[in-house]
Design a protein around this motif. Structure first.
Motif: not given
Length: 578
Positions: A317-341
């Motif tokens: 959690r600390l590592q995520t907070a330290l890099s919140l406003y940085s050039t080393s962000l973390c992303g995640l691909v989440l598979l969803v259906d075709n509805r934007v909600n």
């Protein structure tokens, strides 16, 4: 040789235009030829285009091409300067004779100069979000970081308790409604008919909606207060840090961990212990080092917070907070259906939806969803986001953008496409303009998730459960576009579902898994090699995620496949024989 002549006229009563004659003289053998072309000034077309049209229209020989272009450019430049000088003289004449208000003119000049010249322009007032972001970034990299995390955790615990109360009340309502429905179904065909069953089902649905809306309003109210209090507290803490005589900085919020929570954390770490890491070098000439990981975990484990955090969870959690406003962000691909909600599939998991009553055909719903062990919307609600908008607010904006994009796309379609065959018409009619297509994705930003800053919601369909997809499948091309966004927006760590599913099913045999993993590995490798041309070659971490229910044997087979496809760097031991 150049000559000019002609007349001046007004163009539609707005601006003064002048017709001038361009004269070009050239020699072809013993013959001398003269070309005269009338041109309208000011000239609003490209010199190269005009030169090409003159050559083509008058069928001029190719050996005069360069000379004609040079002469034409010189003529246009000279006559344009003449027009500018004439307009300037006329403006000075009007100024000297009092035809122009000097005060009004100088005011207009000063305003234009200040708006277009940065060093003389008025400084923009910084927004509250920018001020808070800079203050938070400074504090999280100071000794006050533990204080911030403790305060965030205390807010998280209070919201989690509120969500627990909500789930308990919804569960009781669901159980009561289920018992009522069972009684109604027993009387179906005796004293009750289908209409009576539908009426009871509608009443149950309405009651669930009322209760869910009540708790949603309560959660919005609580998180809104928490966000305001947290931001004001952070700003005050930063002000106190500037004053060394103030003792406010020494006040810390203590969170006492409990034994049951620590046991749950240990169980979580044991379940997620299957992990393999590799280092690779990709590139044709200039090679770039990348880190690859193969993980067995639930996709939402990267988003969840632990109510009683162990040291390992707290460090993440600390590592995520330290890099919140940085050039080393973390992303995640989440598979969803075709509805934007946030009301379907892995995006939602409320009790009323997870426990749909399937006893009667009137209650059945045909929903193409992708199940998960938990719900992303609920996980994101468990902890207040102090930096960005709530998920539902972000999705509302995405929905508006989708509708606008669909309207623009439909307006640009040719009439032939609109009057296509009957099959295309039926597909267009059934397709909702507010839905997205497979391979398209939208992005949400978060500061309240455990290990993720950015979530890519990639739209997929049931076609992914077959074993016949290719490298041109929309989901694969969506991954390519996601990696391109990562390159342009400083996302250096990205987590990808290796099998393009979040849960295993019966048709996903060992050959199916090996074939799918090989396809994704090879495609991602090709996309990573393209990254060098997108970002100049920056080292990144790509995490391949497999479902939690996959067997250890299958996991290690995939682990053995990865270095064969990516050609992992390894040390070479040399031995000499004497």
């Amino acid at each position: 040789m150049l000559a000019e002549g002609g007349k001046m006229r007004k163009n539609k009563g707005k601006s003064l235009t002048t017709e001038k004659t361009f004269v070009f003289e050239f020699k072809a053998g013993k013959h001398r030829s003269v070309l005269q072309v009338p041109l309208q000034f000011p000239l609003n077309e490209n010199v190269s285009d005009l030169h090409g049209r003159i050559m083509l229209l008058h069928k001029l020989p190719c050996f005069v091409e360069n000379e004609l272009k040079k002469s034409l450019a010189g003529f246009i430049e000279k006559e344009t300067l003449v027009d500018f000088d004439r307009e300037a003289e006329a403006a000075l004449h009007r100024l000297n004779h009092g035809d122009v208000d000097i005060d009004k003119l100088t005011t207009s000049w000063a305003k234009t100069y200040s708006e277009t010249t940065l060093e003389h322009a008025c400084p923009e007032e910084p927004s509250w979000d920018e001020d808070f972001a800079s203050v938070y970034h400074e504090l999280i990299h100071s000794p006050a970081s533990e204080t911030l995390l403790n305060l965030e955790h205390s807010y998280f615990v209070s919201v989690s308790e509120l969500i627990g109360e909500r789930d308990m009340e919804l569960k009781k309502l669901q159980e009561r409604q289920s018992a009522e429905m069972n009684k109604v179904m027993q009387e179906l065909g005796k004293t009750l008919c289908d209409q009576d069953v539908n009426t009871v089902a509608a009443q149950h649905f309405e009651a669930q909606q009322v209760l869910e809306n009540k708790w949603a309003s309560e959660l919005r109210h609580v998180t809104g207060i928490q966000k305001q209090e947290y931001q004001e507290w952070v700003v005050k803490l930063h002000q106190d840090l500037q004053n060394p005589n103030n003792s406010f900085i020494n006040e810390e919020i203590k969170v006492q961990p409990g034994q049951p929570g620590e046991a749950a954390d240990r169980l979580f770490d044991e379940q997620r212990q299957l992990e393999e890491s590799f280092t690779i070098h990709l590139g044709a000439q200039l090679k770039t080092m990348h880190n690859l990981r193969l993980l067995r975990s639930d996709v939402l484990d990267f988003c969840k917070h632990r109510r009683h955090g162990s040291s390992g969870v707290k460090l993440r959690r600390l590592q995520t907070a330290l890099s919140l406003y940085s050039t080393s962000l973390c992303g995640l691909v989440l598979l969803v259906d075709n509805r934007v909600n946030s009301y379907s599939g892995i995006k939602r998991g409320t009790i009323s939806e997870r426990n749909q009553n399937k006893n009667h055909k009137a209650l059945k719903c045909n929903m193409n969803i992708f199940n998960g062990s938990s719900d992303f919307a609920t996980v994101s609600q468990e902890c207040t986001d102090f930096h960005f908008s709530r998920v539902d607010e972000q999705l509302e904006i995405v929905q508006q953008v989708v509708l606008y994009a669909r309207a623009q796309r439909c307006s640009k379609q040719p009439e032939t496409a609109k009057s296509g065959g009957g099959e295309d018409k039926s597909k267009t009619t059934e397709r909702n303009s507010s839905n997205i297509l497979p391979g398209e994705f939208y992005i949400t930003r978060h500061s309240n998730l455990s290990e993720v800053h950015v979530v890519f919601h990639l739209c997929v369909d049931d076609n992914l459960r077959s074993g016949s997809i290719t490298a041109r499948d929309p989901a694969i091309m969506g991954l390519r576009n996601i990696l391109k966004v990562c390159c342009t927006h400083d996302i250096t760590t990205i987590t990808i579902p290796l099998l393009l599913v979040h849960d295993m099913s019966e048709e996903m045999t060992i050959p199916w898994c090996l074939k799918r993993a090989e396809l994704v590995f090879k495609c991602v490798k090709g996309f990573m090699m393209e990254m060098a041309s997108w970002d100049g070659g920056i080292s990144r971490t790509v995490q391949f995620l497999v479902p939690q229910s996959i067997s250890e044997e299958m996991f290690y087979q995939l682990s053995n496949m990865l270095p064969q496809i990516f050609r992992v760097s390894s040390t070479l031991t040399l031995t000499s024989k004497r």
